[in-house]
Enzyme design. Sequence first.
Site, PDB file in Angstrom:
ATOM      1  N   GLY A   1       2.159  24.318   3.663  1.00 53.62           N
ATOM      2  CA  GLY A   1       1.029  24.742   2.842  1.00 53.62           C
ATOM      3  C   GLY A   1       1.037  26.231   2.550  1.00 53.62           C
ATOM      4  O   GLY A   1       2.048  26.920   2.690  1.00 53.62           O
TER       5      GLY A   1
ATOM      6  N   ASN B   1       4.588  13.974  -0.810  1.00 51.44           N
ATOM      7  CA  ASN B   1       3.968  14.532   0.394  1.00 51.44           C
ATOM      8  C   ASN B   1       4.267  16.026   0.486  1.00 51.44           C
ATOM      9  O   ASN B   1       5.427  16.431   0.539  1.00 51.44           O
ATOM     10  CB  ASN B   1       4.484  13.812   1.641  1.00 51.44           C
ATOM     11  CG  ASN B   1       4.154  12.334   1.625  1.00 51.44           C
ATOM     12  OD1 ASN B   1       3.014  11.957   1.368  1.00 51.44           O
ATOM     13  ND2 ASN B   1       5.141  11.486   1.879  1.00 51.44           N
ATOM     14  N   LEU B   2       3.239  16.847   0.495  1.00 44.52           N
ATOM     15  CA  LEU B   2       3.380  18.295   0.446  1.00 44.52           C
ATOM     16  C   LEU B   2       4.282  18.839   1.549  1.00 44.52           C
ATOM     17  O   LEU B   2       4.043  18.594   2.736  1.00 44.52           O
ATOM     18  CB  LEU B   2       1.998  18.959   0.544  1.00 44.52           C
ATOM     19  CG  LEU B   2       1.969  20.493   0.509  1.00 44.52           C
ATOM     20  CD1 LEU B   2       2.477  20.999  -0.841  1.00 44.52           C
ATOM     21  CD2 LEU B   2       0.572  21.012   0.797  1.00 44.52           C
ATOM     22  N   ASP B   3       5.332  19.554   1.120  1.00 42.77           N
ATOM     23  CA  ASP B   3       6.254  20.244   2.029  1.00 42.77           C
ATOM     24  C   ASP B   3       6.907  19.320   3.059  1.00 42.77           C
ATOM     25  O   ASP B   3       7.232  19.739   4.173  1.00 42.77           O
ATOM     26  CB  ASP B   3       5.541  21.399   2.754  1.00 42.77           C
ATOM     27  CG  ASP B   3       5.118  22.505   1.805  1.00 42.77           C
ATOM     28  OD1 ASP B   3       5.764  22.652   0.753  1.00 42.77           O
ATOM     29  OD2 ASP B   3       4.140  23.216   2.108  1.00 42.77           O
ATOM     30  N   GLN B   4       7.094  18.061   2.700  1.00 40.78           N
ATOM     31  CA  GLN B   4       7.727  17.118   3.617  1.00 40.78           C
ATOM     32  C   GLN B   4       8.975  16.470   3.025  1.00 40.78           C
ATOM     33  O   GLN B   4       9.515  15.511   3.587  1.00 40.78           O
ATOM     34  CB  GLN B   4       6.714  16.025   4.019  1.00 40.78           C
ATOM     35  CG  GLN B   4       5.556  16.554   4.848  1.00 40.78           C
ATOM     36  CD  GLN B   4       4.612  15.463   5.312  1.00 40.78           C
ATOM     37  OE1 GLN B   4       5.048  14.378   5.694  1.00 40.78           O
ATOM     38  NE2 GLN B   4       3.318  15.732   5.298  1.00 40.78           N
TER      39      GLN B   4
END
Length: 280
Positions: free
Chosen positions: A196, A221-224
């Site tokens: 994030g 999926n954020l930053d995954q």
Amino acid sequence: MKKTVVGITVVGKDREGIVASFTNFAFSKGGNIEKVNQNVIKGLFGMYLEVSFSKAVDVKKFDSEIQTLAKKEKMDVSTHHETNSQKNIAVFVTKEPLCLQTILAKSKSLKGKISVIIGTEKTLEPLAKKAKIPFVVVTEKNQQKAEEKIIQICKKYNIDLIALARYMRILSPNFVWRYPNRIINIHPSLLPAFPGALAYAQAYERGTKIVGVTSHYVTENLDQGPIIFQDSFKVDPNDTLEKIKTKGQKLEADTLFKAIKMHLENKLDVQWRKVHVRSK
């Protein structure tokens, strides 16, 4: 004969029969499905098919016929062909210049062309003008409306790869699903630590001894997403937050460029959410 591989993305309103419709189409054309991935989020359906052909295939005819099917099924469909031709790159930016400057300065070494730069504001437009690259500003605050415009821009320039050069907006599944493993982001931490926003501030506050950056493919999926490369530097006890940011931004730019270059040279392969670097 070398096999032909076609990537197919299907996005639209979820309903029964969509998977069968497109897989049956691929089979009817003599294709072998090597990869299939599907997701549903809040009624939005997304699917990626990778279809190979061991015999000669008329790619233009295939594209035309699958678009006819797309209209019938009321889905947004795009195809992507891995060839040796020069790839078209879109760079998404906000206002931090170093990543974009590095990409532009080293662009001649890329097996691709930076076809368009898309910004959320005009701050970096002078860099694009100097490089004689189209710069398009999308100022829509509503992300859905903004992405509708961006999708059309990417279609206009026939974009193969998207580089997020410190682009400070979160892309929705509706957009991400259209470019599976073809959107590369740079994040200012050694993921999965400090995902994030404000990663450097989080690292500074926690007193970490090593700070790093991560280039990765973007997923819903954020930053995954699958990690491509990571690099780091040691933190001096006297380093201020601003000094850490300065060191990190230089590393971000270099690591992002390295990931872009390797992708364009077809040296990266994603298997089971892990990125493998091909030796040749």
